[in-house]
Design a protein around this motif. Structure first.
Motif, PDB file in Angstrom:
ATOM      1  N   LEU A  92      13.174  -2.994  -3.530  1.00 42.83           N
ATOM      2  CA  LEU A  92      13.445  -1.406  -2.708  1.00 42.83           C
ATOM      3  C   LEU A  92      11.812  -1.252  -2.414  1.00 42.83           C
ATOM      4  CD1 LEU A  92      14.810   1.624  -4.427  1.00 42.83           C
ATOM      5  CD2 LEU A  92      12.502   1.771  -3.119  1.00 42.83           C
ATOM      6  N   GLU A  93      11.774  -1.004  -0.952  1.00 40.81           N
ATOM      7  CA  GLU A  93      10.343  -0.637  -0.219  1.00 40.81           C
ATOM      8  C   GLU A  93      10.822   0.674   0.460  1.00 40.81           C
ATOM      9  OE1 GLU A  93       7.974  -4.738  -0.044  1.00 40.81           O
ATOM     10  OE2 GLU A  93       9.085  -3.991   1.939  1.00 40.81           O
ATOM     11  N   THR A  94       9.442   1.361   0.634  1.00 44.58           N
ATOM     12  CA  THR A  94       9.408   2.601   1.484  1.00 44.58           C
ATOM     13  C   THR A  94       8.408   2.197   2.330  1.00 44.58           C
ATOM     14  OG1 THR A  94      10.422   4.024  -0.258  1.00 44.58           O
ATOM     15  CG2 THR A  94       9.267   5.210   1.741  1.00 44.58           C
ATOM     16  N   ARG A  95       8.433   2.504   3.511  1.00 41.43           N
ATOM     17  CA  ARG A  95       7.416   2.310   4.529  1.00 41.43           C
ATOM     18  C   ARG A  95       7.270   3.607   5.234  1.00 41.43           C
ATOM     19  NH1 ARG A  95      10.282  -2.547   4.693  1.00 41.43           N
ATOM     20  NH2 ARG A  95      11.609  -1.872   6.116  1.00 41.43           N
ATOM     21  N   LEU A  96       6.005   4.299   5.645  1.00 39.07           N
ATOM     22  CA  LEU A  96       5.917   5.412   6.306  1.00 39.07           C
ATOM     23  C   LEU A  96       4.848   4.839   7.547  1.00 39.07           C
ATOM     24  CD1 LEU A  96       5.904   8.419   6.807  1.00 39.07           C
ATOM     25  CD2 LEU A  96       3.784   8.676   5.305  1.00 39.07           C
ATOM     26  N   ASN A  97       5.467   4.870   8.817  1.00 36.81           N
ATOM     27  CA  ASN A  97       4.818   4.523  10.127  1.00 36.81           C
ATOM     28  C   ASN A  97       4.663   2.952   9.711  1.00 36.81           C
ATOM     29  OD1 ASN A  97       5.224   6.988  11.134  1.00 36.81           O
ATOM     30  ND2 ASN A  97       3.284   7.779  10.023  1.00 36.81           N
ATOM     31  N   GLY A  98       5.450   2.158   9.404  1.00 38.12           N
ATOM     32  CA  GLY A  98       5.149   0.664   9.068  1.00 38.12           C
ATOM     33  C   GLY A  98       4.201   0.467   7.902  1.00 38.12           C
ATOM     34  N   GLN A  99       3.775   1.315   7.162  1.00 38.58           N
ATOM     35  CA  GLN A  99       2.911   0.821   6.215  1.00 38.58           C
ATOM     36  C   GLN A  99       3.660   1.012   4.874  1.00 38.58           C
ATOM     37  OE1 GLN A  99      -0.363   3.440   5.367  1.00 38.58           O
ATOM     38  NE2 GLN A  99      -0.818   2.655   3.546  1.00 38.58           N
ATOM     39  N   THR A 100       3.620  -0.171   3.951  1.00 37.52           N
ATOM     40  CA  THR A 100       4.511  -0.170   2.718  1.00 37.52           C
ATOM     41  C   THR A 100       3.779   0.962   1.812  1.00 37.52           C
ATOM     42  OG1 THR A 100       5.231  -2.336   3.175  1.00 37.52           O
ATOM     43  CG2 THR A 100       5.359  -1.283   0.857  1.00 37.52           C
ATOM     44  N   VAL A 101       4.534   2.067   1.357  1.00 34.48           N
ATOM     45  CA  VAL A 101       3.935   3.011   0.504  1.00 34.48           C
ATOM     46  C   VAL A 101       4.783   2.805  -1.037  1.00 34.48           C
ATOM     47  CG1 VAL A 101       2.985   4.803   2.383  1.00 34.48           C
ATOM     48  CG2 VAL A 101       5.340   4.826   1.332  1.00 34.48           C
TER      49      VAL A 101
END
Length: 303
Positions: free
Chosen positions: A205-214
């Motif tokens: 499971l990954e979340t990315r904000l503006n392409g950056q993994t957060v």
């Protein structure tokens, strides 16, 4: 089976993924041969949904670049969310890991779809991301046993439990901050449980904000697994077909960072779960007096 709901020229419909053809096939509710709405078919049972999916597979291919996505379930009777279900997130949030699941409700007015806007209210600049696994109940029940729990799961999807932190922590109850209109993204598709490992375990499971993994975690890291959540919830509440359980977020939320990292208008937030899908939304500023308008589609989605 993989299915998704959509709207085209004001008409709702749905489609199923044809792996052999590498395309989505389906149609809208006004078309000849339309086999029924997804919510109604879920209530009728898996056999009805499977039969309808076979009928949909005979419909023409759907160009997803020409449609607006809809949440996989239109009107779930209950949306039950789990807080503090990853130990690293519990620690970063300053809580002691609870021995009992932290449960709260979302309402359908807070839900938005893949490629639809996440709404940023003028009331607060503290809109935060929370990538999560969502589970859809296929067979209802009360006091469900652990051994039978997974037989009640129809399938899984992706959820972004967008949280307005300022309002979440105004009181010990989190309801307001978790239910601003258009902050809970859900989709793009529903993947039936037979396509995934039991309990959707072992998935990245990954979340990315503006392409950056957060955020980056594995669904096996959940403190309370899918079976345990079904058992605990059904001890007191009757689960019904179409109900949604949102299973919690891992560490990395913006509120726990220094400096804090909240979503702002124009940002693009993506939540991706291995073998389940990629949920993408652009953040849209909206004042409290103006109805929301959809943003243009960002990209076509495939499984």
């Amino acid at each position: 089976m993989k299915l998704l709901r959509f709207e085209k020229q004001g008409q709702a419909g749905w489609a199923v993924w044809n792996a052999a053809a590498g395309a989505w096939h389906g149609t809208t509710h006004t078309a000849q041969g339309y086999p029924g709405d997804v919510d109604a078919l879920i209530r009728q049972g898996r056999a009805a949904l499977d039969g309808a999916a076979l009928a949909m597979a005979r419909q023409p291919a759907v160009d997803l670049s020409t449609v607006q996505f809809l949440p996989p379930v239109a009107r779930p009777g209950k949306i039950l969310c789990v807080g503090l279900n990853y130990r690293d997130h519990t620690a970063e949030s300053g809580f002691v890991q609870p021995a009992y699941p932290t449960l709260f409700a979302r309402f359908n007015t807070s839900v938005t779809a893949h490629n639809a806007p996440l709404l940023h209210s003028e009331l607060s600049d503290t809109l935060d991301f929370e990538g999560e696994l969502a589970m859809v109940i296929g067979k209802g029940g009360y006091r469900i046993s652990h051994a039978n729990a997974l037989s009640h799961v129809l399938g899984y999807s992706v959820f972004n439990d967008g949280s307005v932190r300022e309002y979440q922590f105004k009181t010990p109850q989190w309801t307001m901050g978790k239910n601003f209109d258009g902050t809970g993204a859900f989709g793009p598709c529903l993947v039936t449980a037979d396509e995934l490992p039991p309990g959707a375990r072992g998935l990245l499971l990954e979340t990315r904000l503006n392409g950056q993994t957060v955020q980056s975690a594995n669904t096996s890291d959940m403190v309370f697994d899918i079976e345990s959540l079904i058992v605990t919830i059904s001890e007191a509440l009757t689960l019904e077909p179409g109900d949604v359980i949102v299973a919690g977020t891992p560490a990395g939320i913006g509120h726990a960072r220094e400096p804090r990292l909240y979503m702002k208008p124009g940002d693009i937030c993506e939540v991706e779960i291995e073998r389940v899908g990629l949920l993408r939304n652009r953040v849209l500023s909206i004042d409290t007096t103006t109805p929301a308008t959809p943003t243009p589609a960002l990209e076509e989605t495939t499984p």
